[in-house]
Scaffold this motif. Sequence first.
Motif: not given
Length: 229
Positions: A150-159, A163-166, A188-193
């Motif tokens: 899961g993670g969080i997504e933020c729209v910074i401009a239309d389209g 996101s931050l996710f793991t 194993y785990f993965r964490i990313g931008f």
Amino acid sequence: MIAKTSLIKVLILISAVMMFNVVSAQNDSIQESTSWNKFIDFYDLRGTNTITTGVGTAVMNGDFQDPMFEIYFKGGYKRFITPHFGISISYHKFNLAYEDVFNFGYMSFDLNLEYLMLPHKRVSPFIFGGAGYNASNYFEETATKAQAGGGIECVIADGLAVSLFTDYNYVFDDTLDGLEAGDSDDTYFRIGFGVNFYFGGAKKKAKLMGGRTVINSNLIYPKKDRVTK
């Protein structure tokens, strides 16, 4: 190894809770959509198709002690069936390592079903899960796996969104680290931008609009005539 593994899991859990609290606070402060239909906002902010990219770190949870955080990249494509649900296919390249033991390169091909919780908002949590195919460099070793995250997504401009996710990956094999020991398979785990590029959805938006426009969906009524002396 058990203590360090437990610490990693606790840190990931704490990070997930903190991210959820942050996005909840942000969503509470965001004004309600001015659109006559909140699902229209999904196609204004996002779209039916997404090119996904990401960079981060991967860490092993296997049979040795002292796992190391190593580099990780991803790229993929996601198709939204509805504003809430999407199907994604992605390619991941990463290293898994233990200090003074080994450092090997791996890749995975993942198929996931994703749920976007607040598709009509600029900031939204999301969760996903699915199955994948794990392989070492040159496909010398391969195995199937299951993953969820899961993670969080933020729209910074239309389209365009960041996101931050793991994710947590369970490999159906106990020789990923070269050693078969214990009662469980390797994980194993993965964490990313990530950076996500959205496009498409004009036809679905037009269908939802049903011929409406901003003008005729927000009727302006004339003021009553003033009584003058």
